[in-house]
Design a protein around this motif. Structure first.
Motif, PDB file in Angstrom:
ATOM      1  N   LYS A   1       3.363 -11.857  -7.477  1.00  0.00           N
ATOM      2  CA  LYS A   1       3.610 -10.268  -7.605  1.00  0.00           C
ATOM      3  C   LYS A   1       4.904 -10.172  -8.442  1.00  0.00           C
ATOM      4  O   LYS A   1       5.967 -10.358  -7.817  1.00  0.00           O
ATOM      5  CB  LYS A   1       3.597  -9.493  -6.443  1.00  0.00           C
ATOM      6  CG  LYS A   1       2.328  -9.405  -5.407  1.00  0.00           C
ATOM      7  CD  LYS A   1       2.462  -8.733  -4.064  1.00  0.00           C
ATOM      8  CE  LYS A   1       1.437  -8.390  -3.543  1.00  0.00           C
ATOM      9  NZ  LYS A   1       1.557  -8.070  -2.044  1.00  0.00           N
ATOM     10  N   MET A   2       4.636  -9.837  -9.798  1.00  0.00           N
ATOM     11  CA  MET A   2       5.780  -9.607 -10.462  1.00  0.00           C
ATOM     12  C   MET A   2       6.450  -8.113 -10.645  1.00  0.00           C
ATOM     13  O   MET A   2       7.711  -7.880 -11.247  1.00  0.00           O
ATOM     14  CB  MET A   2       5.566 -10.054 -11.977  1.00  0.00           C
ATOM     15  CG  MET A   2       4.907 -11.549 -11.815  1.00  0.00           C
ATOM     16  SD  MET A   2       6.359 -12.580 -11.541  1.00  0.00           S
ATOM     17  CE  MET A   2       7.324 -12.692 -12.807  1.00  0.00           C
ATOM     18  N   GLY A   3       5.566  -6.896 -10.131  1.00  0.00           N
ATOM     19  CA  GLY A   3       6.097  -5.877 -10.434  1.00  0.00           C
ATOM     20  C   GLY A   3       5.027  -4.949 -10.173  1.00  0.00           C
ATOM     21  O   GLY A   3       3.735  -5.310  -9.652  1.00  0.00           O
ATOM     22  N   HIS A   4       4.989  -3.750 -10.202  1.00  0.00           N
ATOM     23  CA  HIS A   4       3.951  -2.550 -10.065  1.00  0.00           C
ATOM     24  C   HIS A   4       4.226  -1.550 -10.925  1.00  0.00           C
ATOM     25  O   HIS A   4       5.510  -1.225 -11.412  1.00  0.00           O
ATOM     26  CB  HIS A   4       3.816  -2.261  -8.418  1.00  0.00           C
ATOM     27  CG  HIS A   4       4.771  -1.477  -7.882  1.00  0.00           C
ATOM     28  ND1 HIS A   4       5.982  -1.491  -7.231  1.00  0.00           N
ATOM     29  CD2 HIS A   4       4.885   0.245  -8.163  1.00  0.00           C
ATOM     30  CE1 HIS A   4       6.628  -0.703  -7.206  1.00  0.00           C
ATOM     31  NE2 HIS A   4       6.113   0.459  -7.560  1.00  0.00           N
ATOM     32  N   VAL A   5       3.228  -0.723 -11.055  1.00  0.00           N
ATOM     33  CA  VAL A   5       3.395   0.569 -11.826  1.00  0.00           C
ATOM     34  C   VAL A   5       2.890   1.567 -11.057  1.00  0.00           C
ATOM     35  O   VAL A   5       1.582   1.533 -10.616  1.00  0.00           O
ATOM     36  CB  VAL A   5       2.489   0.278 -13.295  1.00  0.00           C
ATOM     37  CG1 VAL A   5       2.982   1.750 -14.158  1.00  0.00           C
ATOM     38  CG2 VAL A   5       2.825  -0.804 -14.119  1.00  0.00           C
ATOM     39  N   THR A   6       3.581   2.786 -11.048  1.00  0.00           N
ATOM     40  CA  THR A   6       2.963   3.853 -10.248  1.00  0.00           C
ATOM     41  C   THR A   6       2.461   4.679 -11.513  1.00  0.00           C
ATOM     42  O   THR A   6       3.239   5.170 -12.529  1.00  0.00           O
ATOM     43  CB  THR A   6       3.792   4.554  -9.339  1.00  0.00           C
ATOM     44  OG1 THR A   6       4.103   3.612  -8.376  1.00  0.00           O
ATOM     45  CG2 THR A   6       3.365   5.776  -8.631  1.00  0.00           C
ATOM     46  N   VAL A   7       1.432   5.694 -11.400  1.00  0.00           N
ATOM     47  CA  VAL A   7       1.032   6.563 -12.175  1.00  0.00           C
ATOM     48  C   VAL A   7       0.732   7.902 -11.574  1.00  0.00           C
ATOM     49  O   VAL A   7       0.353   8.026 -10.601  1.00  0.00           O
ATOM     50  CB  VAL A   7      -0.354   5.984 -12.934  1.00  0.00           C
ATOM     51  CG1 VAL A   7      -0.853   7.077 -13.997  1.00  0.00           C
ATOM     52  CG2 VAL A   7      -0.206   4.746 -13.640  1.00  0.00           C
ATOM     53  N   LEU A   8       1.149   9.004 -12.138  1.00  0.00           N
ATOM     54  CA  LEU A   8       1.141  10.160 -11.531  1.00  0.00           C
ATOM     55  C   LEU A   8       0.105  11.203 -12.338  1.00  0.00           C
ATOM     56  O   LEU A   8       0.507  11.092 -13.916  1.00  0.00           O
ATOM     57  CB  LEU A   8       2.438  11.014 -11.327  1.00  0.00           C
ATOM     58  CG  LEU A   8       3.539  10.140 -10.605  1.00  0.00           C
ATOM     59  CD1 LEU A   8       4.773  11.201 -10.286  1.00  0.00           C
ATOM     60  CD2 LEU A   8       3.072  10.023  -8.956  1.00  0.00           C
ATOM     61  N   ASP A   9      -0.721  11.696 -11.724  1.00  0.00           N
ATOM     62  CA  ASP A   9      -1.478  12.736 -12.695  1.00  0.00           C
ATOM     63  C   ASP A   9      -2.151  13.860 -11.652  1.00  0.00           C
ATOM     64  O   ASP A   9      -2.650  13.405 -10.659  1.00  0.00           O
ATOM     65  CB  ASP A   9      -2.380  12.337 -13.612  1.00  0.00           C
ATOM     66  CG  ASP A   9      -2.709  13.228 -14.833  1.00  0.00           C
ATOM     67  OD1 ASP A   9      -2.714  12.688 -15.942  1.00  0.00           O
ATOM     68  OD2 ASP A   9      -3.235  14.325 -14.584  1.00  0.00           O
ATOM     69  N   GLU A  10      -1.827  15.254 -11.870  1.00  0.00           N
ATOM     70  CA  GLU A  10      -2.596  16.167 -10.957  1.00  0.00           C
ATOM     71  C   GLU A  10      -3.892  16.334 -10.856  1.00  0.00           C
ATOM     72  O   GLU A  10      -4.599  16.401 -10.063  1.00  0.00           O
ATOM     73  CB  GLU A  10      -2.004  17.500 -11.369  1.00  0.00           C
ATOM     74  CG  GLU A  10      -0.544  17.913 -11.085  1.00  0.00           C
ATOM     75  CD  GLU A  10      -0.337  18.095  -9.507  1.00  0.00           C
ATOM     76  OE1 GLU A  10      -1.108  18.219  -8.554  1.00  0.00           O
ATOM     77  OE2 GLU A  10       0.986  17.892  -9.085  1.00  0.00           O
TER      78      GLU A  10
ATOM     79  N   SER B   1       0.908  -1.083   0.051  1.00  0.00           N
ATOM     80  CA  SER B   1       0.076  -0.188  -0.010  1.00  0.00           C
ATOM     81  C   SER B   1       0.857   1.282  -0.071  1.00  0.00           C
ATOM     82  O   SER B   1       0.254   2.226  -0.103  1.00  0.00           O
ATOM     83  CB  SER B   1      -0.965   0.073   1.195  1.00  0.00           C
ATOM     84  OG  SER B   1      -0.062  -0.003   2.597  1.00  0.00           O
ATOM     85  N   GLY B   2       2.073   1.027  -0.041  1.00  0.00           N
ATOM     86  CA  GLY B   2       3.003   2.360  -0.029  1.00  0.00           C
ATOM     87  C   GLY B   2       3.979   2.388  -1.177  1.00  0.00           C
ATOM     88  O   GLY B   2       4.949   3.350  -1.150  1.00  0.00           O
ATOM     89  N   HIS B   3       3.751   1.712  -2.178  1.00  0.00           N
ATOM     90  CA  HIS B   3       4.593   1.553  -3.261  1.00  0.00           C
ATOM     91  C   HIS B   3       4.710   2.707  -4.262  1.00  0.00           C
ATOM     92  O   HIS B   3       5.818   3.342  -4.697  1.00  0.00           O
ATOM     93  CB  HIS B   3       4.337   0.345  -4.244  1.00  0.00           C
ATOM     94  CG  HIS B   3       4.747  -0.997  -3.871  1.00  0.00           C
ATOM     95  ND1 HIS B   3       5.465  -1.215  -2.391  1.00  0.00           N
ATOM     96  CD2 HIS B   3       4.613  -2.381  -4.342  1.00  0.00           C
ATOM     97  CE1 HIS B   3       5.577  -2.417  -2.412  1.00  0.00           C
ATOM     98  NE2 HIS B   3       5.097  -3.072  -3.330  1.00  0.00           N
TER      99      HIS B   3
END
Lengths: 378, 378
Positions: free
Chosen positions: B348-357, B270-272
């Motif tokens: 769990k092979m990886g994760h992706v973080t997405v940023l957008d204002e 939950s903190g990635h």
């Protein structure tokens, strides 16, 4: 997209390789490193670490055999070995003939001249005698053609009194530019031809060491100058036909003219802030470009300052970082140490990036951090 | 400040250890890893990698001898060995007695009860028979006391028809909460007693695998609920007296009540997003807290979504990442692969973080990425 089972070989295992690895981890990109120093910063952080000379043909050629793609984190490498590897089908980026060009500041200057890239007026000099002979060209910067790095091989000759220091080897004399600002623009290009340009940054150099001491992003320049600088940087990478990342250092003169000073075909000190401040760090962008992956957005997320942590004068030996604890407690302060056990005066031991939306506060915070963190030795 | 020559030992060399290492590199913090898998994600990235069982007393005890500070990236480790190391003067964070408590969900629940931490009503059950005996408690969540991890050892018993699946081992029955949202708050505390709280995030779980599928930060909850959740998370770490980072997963009921579901005394799924979205990533904060360095700002820099990259159902074998190239071309998309060569369903092979204002665009982009990147095998 290049298969993730491809191996990326990197010539040089210093801090630039180390930060490249931090990015490569995110993509399961295996990295092999070649470095002459058995304790190089990348030592424990890669899939294969080879100790060996970067300048020796056989060593570089043998190292490249295992790799699919080969890149550098330092320019002074054996380009003949890289050319042979390239001719045998390895992907070598930046291309060896470009590395060879950039290794020699005399060739670099002639390249600018031939391709109408604005740069300071210069004269090639073969030895000290020729420098003295051209004393009417002073005040000038006297540069060695080869082997200059991190401030070495560059000196200002202001007047005849300085002529005794003139380099007695092939080099050049460059008109001393009474510049208003020094800026840098990073560009990246992949093999598919995709090209991307970072916003300009402003560099403040250490008064004596000829090393970047502070960097601010964005640069405090007009939109017009920014656009012109970006066009020049694009022009340089396109005219070189280079694949990889390229830092273009430029002078902005008091008349608003832009002159290319030097270029570095690899991640560069002027782009360290991009790790936290931009959407895509220069290290990830370098990786993307040499692996021929799509390039990432170079946009700035937040104004940033970067401070180099140089070994303090007067200290040589096992490094001690002073002031780190106080700095850590500050919001938006990012310390990067380079894993070098020994410090010496002006050795690049690390850097700090500072973020702040408020540019005035940012500059104040950067000064504070600069005064706070000191690399010393007992 | 802890000397940089201290060695940090980590029990577990999976993705959490790997991302911890990416942060530790910035501080020249040497890391030793113990993991049973010779190909664990941390294998090539640390100063010393030891293959061995995390549950074996002698292995863990011997591993700890070389270290100054010892931490974990997984709860199920030999706590007796850690207690012995602690009694011999090693710094072990989180403290072994807290790990022992958290290893058993039955003890966890009783701890909440004893310390007035709000949590769903529950009954302890010794075996399947006792679960069946308590069928009036249904609908309920049936949890195994020990060894549950990544969705294993947890199941919903909606009605009598499900009772046949009841766990036949010490566990518990927890009232099924008709929650409005699942949120998580991460807190960190160092040995000096400094405490810091991250903004709440909202989790969306995979319908069958009981794993976080999406995460959004900030959580779409009222300021009042946010404050209450933060207070509860602080309360948990303080009542545990824990040093390190702690993820507190909570339900927000339709009535606005907050109930603690589970806790994890380590960097957590939950903190990635904090790597790119917050001023200080959870991995760096974990490092700071166990090393007793000043804690960093937990503030959010930009709204973010996190998508877990789970092995697709129906594929087992050498992993292939589909759709990565298209995803890479999107601005503000950060791929993290965990260096696992083999995929299997829901791994769990990886994760992706997405940023957008823009939160609406953010959600749309997250859905798109989720549909785009698939982990398969030939």
């Amino acid at each position: 997209m290049a298969s993730q089972s491809q191996i990326l070989g990197v010539l040089g295992g210093g801090q630039l390789g180390r930060m490249l690895i931090q990015s490569a981890i995110n993509y399961n990109q295996d990295i092999h490193i070649l470095d002459p120093d058995p304790n190089a910063p990348c030592k424990d952080l890669c899939q294969k670490f080879t100790v060996g000379s970067l300048k020796d043909f056989d060593t570089v050629y043998a190292f490249g055999q295992d790799c699919d793609v080969i890149t550098v984190e330092i320019e002074s490498v054996n380009t003949e070995a890289l050319m042979k590897l390239e001719s045998e089908g390895k992907q070598v980026y930046p291309q060896p003939h470009i590395l060879k060009l950039i290794q020699d500041k005399r060739e670099q200057k002639q390249f600018y001249q031939q391709h109408a890239i604005p740069t300071a007026e210069f004269i090639l000099t073969e030895n000290k005698e020729e420098v003295i002979h051209n004393k009417s060209f002073l005040p000038a910067v006297n540069k060695l053609g080869k082997e200059g790095y991190d401030g070495r091989g560059v000196q200002v000759l202001r007047s005849e009194a300085d002529l005794d220091n003139a380099f007695d080897a092939p080099g050049l004399l460059e008109k001393l530019i009474d510049f208003d600002k020094e800026i840098a623009v990073t560009v990246a290009r992949n093999a598919a031809g995709e090209l991307t340009v970072y916003p300009a940054v402003e560099c403040a150099f250490h008064p004596t060491a000829n090393l970047v001491e502070f960097l601010f992003a964005p640069a405090d320049i007009s939109e017009e100058v920014e656009e012109k600088a970006k066009e020049i940087a694009k022009d340089v990478i396109l005219k070189l036909g280079m694949v990889g990342i390229l830092a273009v250092e430029m002078f902005v003169t008091k008349e608003g003219e832009i002159l290319v000073n030097e270029i570095a075909p690899r991640p560069h000190n002027s782009g360290h802030h991009t790790i936290e401040a931009n959407f895509t760090s220069q290290f990830e962008q370098h990786l993307r470009s040499v692996m021929n992956w799509p390039l990432g957005s170079p946009d700035l997320r937040c104004p940033a300052a970067m401070i180099n942590l140089l070994g303090e004068e007067g200290f040589t030996g096992p490094a001690i970082v002073e002031g780190q604890e106080t700095a850590l407690a500050e919001k938006g302060v990012y310390i990067h140490l380079y894993g070098k056990k020994l410090t010496k005066p002006f050795r690049k031991m690390g850097h700090v990036t500072v973020l702040d939306e408020d540019v005035t506060k940012l500059k104040a915070k950067a000064m504070k951090i600069k005064d706070l963190i000191k690399i010393k030795s007992n």
